[in-house]
Design a protein around this motif. Structure first.
Motif: not given
Lengths: 243, 175
Positions: A119-121, A123-124, A127, B84-85, B87-88
């Protein structure tokens, strides 16, 4: 690689997503010095850099990023056959970009919402990939709805890569995704863009006989070995070399 | 939530004062990439840094600069973690950062709730038609500008041209 537990399953998934990003990044990097215009060269290199960043995070979840990128044999790569296809002419590169970035955008949006290890990756990435998709879409519209020649070359490119698109929706172990729903959203999105570009959705099978795609099982197409040889050559010839 | 000590707040300010290696007019604080500084013990600090783009190559230079600055301030050991979280987003760039970007000749990103590319109408190169809020030229301030390429000298910028003063300029695109 036999998957037994959740840890192994997430390694399988990290390799699949990481290899997609790494291999496509390398292919796009091959345009450096060859793109039709300077702006386009910069655009393709920037998209490649985004993908490389994603690949580094994903492969690091699976092991040592350098070892995985530079020291695996062809059969150990788990990327889709679509992303390893040669750049072809600019139309082929754009068709590959639209097919793949539409998939990646939908997939990462779902992974970002799911809250799992990716999820963290995701979410970036979602975009960043939105810009990749937009880039491919704008070129598809301009070239599809352009001259007779550009239309024909776009049509041929979308048709040539069509048979590689079914593989994207084979379930990947470790990813909690509604694949049939993802596929229908992908089809809807691609159909809509092609329609606006005065192109038709290619005919021919995307799955089963006469389609292609077993990259997730480590079966790759002939050009992939040569791409890997170039990508891995320096690291293998000079182990431990650094700047 | 652990309350930051006075020293942690001071170190956070120091880390945030490091200039961005790509856009040295901005500090890392103004760019919004330094998330936190925690003290592990009296002279061991851990810094949370978030990349703008996942593949941003400047992150390594940023880490080294932060380490150096905090060491000069008496820290014996400094670890910079990449987070990473969450996200910027370009919304994390401070108003002061936006002003500096404009002065530096880069059109700042527009503030918005959701990120992603703005849908554009297709023309030969004119792409300003469907945009909701115009990107103003950082040189003459005109709103009549066109997109030349979605990707410019770095992934975070797009290349545009002013239709009033005819100067090309970079636009820090919304993410």
């Amino acid at each position: 690689m036999t998957a037994t537990g959740p840890a192994t399953a997430s390694v399988t998934a990290a390799l699949a997503l990481g290899d997609d990003a790494l291999v496509l990044s390398h292919r796009l990097g091959e345009w450096a010095g060859h793109a039709p215009a300077l702006e386009e060269e910069v655009a393709l290199a920037n998209i490649a850099l985004d993908l490389l960043g994603q690949a580094r995070v994903l492969l690091s979840l699976a092991g040592d990023e350098d070892e995985l990128a530079y020291l695996r044999e062809e059969r150990a790569f788990r990327n889709l056959q679509l992303v390893e296809q040669p750049n072809g002419d600019f139309a082929h590169t754009i068709a590959r970009q639209l097919y793949f970035s539409t998939y990646q955008h939908l997939l990462h949006a779902e992974l970002a919402a799911g809250g799992g290890p990716f999820a963290p990756l995701a979410a970036k990435a979602v975009k960043e990939v939105a810009y990749h998709r937009d880039h491919a879409e704008q070129w598809t519209l301009r070239l599809g709805d352009g001259t007779e020649t550009s239309h024909e070359r776009m049509r041929r490119a979308y048709a040539a890569l069509w048979r590689y698109t079914g593989e994207m929706f084979q379930p990947v172990e470790g990813l909690d995704v509604d694949w049939p729903a993802l596929e229908s959203r992908w089809l809807e999105s691609v159909t809509e863009v092609l329609g606006r570009a005065t192109l038709s959705v290619p005919e021919g099978p995307r799955t089963g006989a006469w389609s292609a795609g077993a990259g997730r099982q480590g079966i790759h197409t002939e050009p992939f070995g040569r791409m890997l040889a170039e990508m891995q050559h320096l690291h293998r010839s000079h182990p431990g070399a650094s700047w | 939530m652990v309350t930051a000590t006075a020293l942690e707040a001071e170190l956070l300010e120091l880390a945030g004062s490091v200039p961005d290696p790509e856009l040295p007019v901005l500090t890392l604080h103004e760019l919004g990439v330094v998330r936190a500084v925690r003290l592990r013990d009296a002279d061991t600090a851990e810094v949370d840094l978030t990349p703008t783009y996942t593949g941003c190559p400047a992150i390594e230079a940023m880490s080294l600069d932060i380490e150096r600055v905090l060491r000069e301030h008496g820290m014996r050991e400094v670890t910079v973690r990449t987070v990473l979280s969450p996200a910027w987003s370009t919304d994390d760039i401070s108003p002061e950062g936006r002003r500096k970007l404009r002065e530096f000749g880069i059109a700042p990103p527009r503030v918005r709730g959701s990120s992603g590319p703005v849908p554009l109408a297709l023309g030969p190169t004119r792409t300003q038609a469907a945009e909701t809020e115009p990107v103003h030229c950082p040189h003459c301030g005109a709103a009549d500008t066109e997109l030349l390429s979605r990707f410019s000298s770095t992934a975070c910028k797009a290349l545009r041209r002013c239709l009033s003063c005819r100067e090309p300029f970079d636009h820090f695109k919304e993410l």
